[in-house]
Design an enzyme around this catalytic site. Structure first.
Site, mmCIF file in Angstrom:
data_model
loop_
_atom_site.group_PDB
_atom_site.id
_atom_site.type_symbol
_atom_site.label_atom_id
_atom_site.label_comp_id
_atom_site.label_asym_id
_atom_site.label_seq_id
_atom_site.Cartn_x
_atom_site.Cartn_y
_atom_site.Cartn_z
ATOM 1 N N ASP A 44 0.833 -1.201 0.000
ATOM 2 C CA ASP A 44 0.000 0.000 0.000
ATOM 3 C C ASP A 44 0.872 1.258 0.000
ATOM 4 O O ASP A 44 0.363 2.373 -0.074
ATOM 5 C CB ASP A 44 -0.992 0.003 1.157
ATOM 6 C CG ASP A 44 -0.357 -0.086 2.534
ATOM 7 O OD1 ASP A 44 0.889 -0.112 2.618
ATOM 8 O OD2 ASP A 44 -1.108 -0.131 3.534
ATOM 9 N N SER A 45 2.189 1.061 0.008
ATOM 10 C CA SER A 45 3.130 2.153 -0.222
ATOM 11 C C SER A 45 2.886 2.819 -1.566
ATOM 12 O O SER A 45 3.363 3.935 -1.813
ATOM 13 C CB SER A 45 4.566 1.634 -0.166
ATOM 14 O OG SER A 45 4.735 0.471 -0.972
ATOM 15 N N ASP A 83 -0.727 -6.237 0.236
ATOM 16 C CA ASP A 83 -1.169 -5.570 1.458
ATOM 17 C C ASP A 83 -2.686 -5.483 1.521
ATOM 18 O O ASP A 83 -3.354 -5.192 0.512
ATOM 19 C CB ASP A 83 -0.617 -4.141 1.508
ATOM 20 C CG ASP A 83 0.741 -4.061 2.165
ATOM 21 O OD1 ASP A 83 1.112 -4.990 2.898
ATOM 22 O OD2 ASP A 83 1.440 -3.053 1.939
ATOM 23 N N LYS A 112 -0.900 -9.443 3.468
ATOM 24 C CA LYS A 112 -0.200 -8.903 4.628
ATOM 25 C C LYS A 112 -1.141 -8.013 5.408
ATOM 26 O O LYS A 112 -1.776 -7.115 4.845
ATOM 27 C CB LYS A 112 1.054 -8.126 4.209
ATOM 28 C CG LYS A 112 1.824 -7.535 5.401
ATOM 29 C CD LYS A 112 3.223 -7.095 5.015
ATOM 30 C CE LYS A 112 3.236 -5.842 4.182
ATOM 31 N NZ LYS A 112 2.721 -4.649 4.927
ATOM 32 N N GLU A 114 -1.511 -5.575 8.886
ATOM 33 C CA GLU A 114 -0.834 -4.865 9.955
ATOM 34 C C GLU A 114 -1.510 -5.147 11.294
ATOM 35 O O GLU A 114 -2.737 -5.161 11.388
ATOM 36 C CB GLU A 114 -0.828 -3.359 9.675
ATOM 37 C CG GLU A 114 0.030 -2.979 8.480
ATOM 38 C CD GLU A 114 0.237 -1.472 8.349
ATOM 39 O OE1 GLU A 114 -0.123 -0.732 9.289
ATOM 40 O OE2 GLU A 114 0.762 -1.039 7.310
ATOM 41 N N GLU A 181 9.055 -4.111 11.105
ATOM 42 C CA GLU A 181 9.455 -2.794 10.587
ATOM 43 C C GLU A 181 9.911 -1.884 11.717
ATOM 44 O O GLU A 181 9.231 -1.742 12.736
ATOM 45 C CB GLU A 181 8.306 -2.129 9.829
ATOM 46 C CG GLU A 181 8.695 -0.760 9.267
ATOM 47 C CD GLU A 181 7.704 -0.172 8.288
ATOM 48 O OE1 GLU A 181 7.945 0.956 7.828
ATOM 49 O OE2 GLU A 181 6.697 -0.835 7.980
#
Length: 263
Positions: A44-45, A83, A112, A114, A181
């Site tokens: 999602d970067s 993501d 992925k 978070e 991270e």
């Protein structure tokens, strides 16, 4: 032959480093895997490096599905991880499954998510229904406002204990991989030693099972401020392909990250 989660687990068990980069389109997917990248992370970067936003929070599920499909069309061998964007997993496990299934249906091999302990029930629900999950702990950019900025996590004694607990919780819930991270290298080393699944580090020291960087950062394309853990691989390279190969070589030989890229 297509890399699978079993392939990556085998690499971890043999102490063979896993090279990961973000990817958002078909052309780069082909270039990256042909130059040795094991895992393509559709991050999602993209909200920052492609859309020009100041965070990842505005990225939609539709955007993630579109870019995942683009990457899948160009990748014949690499493992593809996508993501779950903000707001699509911080809900009920059943609703999260529906969203994750959309990403899997267009070509992702793993999603992925978070979050640590708070996401354990969701991770268990998804993995029990055939959707592999990578848990992202430490600095979680989707929680940047709650965290008060992009800050290193686990520096205090209690913070380190909390992160270890989070890591064990997500593994127990069924996570097949854990991304760390902005975590002190000593702590990331301990987490990696305690878990049985691969750990992927970004700003987490050299002893994780693998490393990931944002493609536009390591190619020095993104104009924004670079994090400490970023290295410009275009410096000294004559082509993008050479820069990628240099990154893979340094990851595989444990020459990246160095102390200067770690906390």
């Amino acid at each position: 032959m297509r890399k699978t989660l079993k392939t990556l687990q085998g690499m971890r068990d043999r102490n063979e480093k896993i090279a990961v980069l973000t990817c958002y389109d078909s052309s780069f997917a082909s270039l990256l895997e042909n130059n040795g990248i094991d895992v393509l992370l559709v991050g999602d970067s993209l909200g920052m490096v492609l859309q020009g936003r100041d965070s990842t929070l505005a990225v939609t599920l539709e955007a993630m599905a579109y870019h995942t499909a683009c990457v899948a069309s160009g990748a014949a061998q690499a493992f593809i991880m996508a993501d779950m964007p903000f707001g699509t997993s911080q809900i009920s496990p059943r609703e999260t499954f529906v969203h994750a299934a959309q990403l899997m249906s267009v070509g992702a091999h793993m999603v992925k998510i978070e979050g640590g302990e708070a996401m354990a029930e969701t991770i268990s629900f998804l993995t029990a229904r055939g959707i592999p999950v990578c848990a992202h702990i430490g600095l979680t950019p989707q929680s940047v406002h709650q965290m008060g900025g992009y800050r290193v996590q686990g520096r205090s004694e209690q913070g380190a204990k909390n992160l270890l607990r989070e890591a064990r919780a997500v593994e127990k819930a069924g996570a097949g991989m854990v991304l760390l991270e902005a975590v002190p290298a000593v702590l990331a080393t301990e987490v990696t030693a305690q878990l049985q699944v691969p750990t992927i580090g970004i700003g987490a020291g050299v002893n994780c099972s693998g490393q990931v960087l944002v493609l536009h950062d390591m190619l020095d394309i993104y104009p924004g401020k670079k994090a400490r853990f970023v290295k410009n691989y275009m410096q000294g390279a004559t082509s993008i392909g050479e820069a990628i190969r240099n990154y893979v070589r340094e990851v595989k030989s444990s020459n990246f990250p160095l102390k200067e890229h770690s906390f």
